[in-house]
Design an enzyme around this catalytic site. Structure first.
Site, PDB file in Angstrom:
ATOM      1  N   GLY A 110       0.814  -1.222   0.000  1.00 54.98           N
ATOM      2  CA  GLY A 110       0.000   0.000   0.000  1.00 54.98           C
ATOM      3  C   GLY A 110       0.838   1.258   0.000  1.00 54.98           C
ATOM      4  O   GLY A 110       0.547   2.227  -0.715  1.00 54.98           O
ATOM      5  N   CYS A 111       1.892   1.260   0.788  1.00 55.14           N
ATOM      6  CA  CYS A 111       2.745   2.449   0.876  1.00 55.14           C
ATOM      7  C   CYS A 111       3.513   2.673  -0.414  1.00 55.14           C
ATOM      8  O   CYS A 111       3.748   3.826  -0.814  1.00 55.14           O
ATOM      9  CB  CYS A 111       3.692   2.330   2.072  1.00 55.14           C
ATOM     10  SG  CYS A 111       2.788   2.275   3.638  1.00 55.14           S
ATOM     11  N   THR A 112       3.879   1.593  -1.101  1.00 52.16           N
ATOM     12  CA  THR A 112       4.531   1.714  -2.396  1.00 52.16           C
ATOM     13  C   THR A 112       3.561   2.288  -3.418  1.00 52.16           C
ATOM     14  O   THR A 112       3.920   3.188  -4.191  1.00 52.16           O
ATOM     15  CB  THR A 112       5.077   0.351  -2.856  1.00 52.16           C
ATOM     16  OG1 THR A 112       6.068  -0.074  -1.914  1.00 52.16           O
ATOM     17  CG2 THR A 112       5.689   0.434  -4.249  1.00 52.16           C
TER      18      THR A 112
END
Length: 157
Positions: A46-48
């Protein structure tokens, strides 16, 4: 109860290390509008997705006068690896003791796979040139967040 910052509030001051080990202070960001976003962990799916969305929108954000800065609990070394791996073109700041997360109200209880845990509440703040919060978005989703933010800021997608 976790504090929630509102538009019109002065952004809490900080001094953090960036992905290259250099100190970055909130005062250093004054003079330009800033998108300050908090995310749970570098190099997770998700952060990527969120970081790459910011990367892919950086030209239009910068064209509208915004600088992008990400903040997580990761070490500067891990942030450098994240930047290099995904070609990120904006600063990533390290807040390992989550003191800045707490000051911005983005550290606290949240639901994760049906369980209540304590951790990072994915959130984004837009600061004006003087460090005043103009937009505070808590509990954002990684996917689609940057497109939503661009609409809120009046930037064409």
């Amino acid at each position: 109860m976790t504090v929630r910052l509102e538009p019109g509030t002065t952004a809490p001051d900080f001094t953090l290390l960036d992905q290259d080990g250099r100190e970055v202070r909130l005062a250093d960001l004054r003079g330009e509008k800033t998108v300050l976003y908090f995310y749970p962990a570098a190099m997770t799916p998700g952060c990527t997705t969120q970081a790459c969305d910011f990367r892919d929108s950086i030209s239009s954000l910068q064209g509208a006068g915004y600088r992008v800065v990400g903040v997580s609990r990761d070490t500067p070394e891990k942030l450098a690896e994240f930047r290099d791996r995904d070609g990120l073109t904006f600063s990533l700041l390290s807040d390992p003791d989550h003191a800045v997360h707490t000051a911005y109200g983005v550290w606290g209880e949240k639901m994760n796979y049906g369980k209540v845990i304590e951790g990072v509440i994915r959130s984004t703040f837009v600061l004006d040139e003087n460090g005043t919060i103009t937009l505070a978005l808590y509990n954002v989703k990684a996917t689609g967040h940057v497109a939503r933010l661009r609409k809120l800021l009046g930037i064409d997608a």
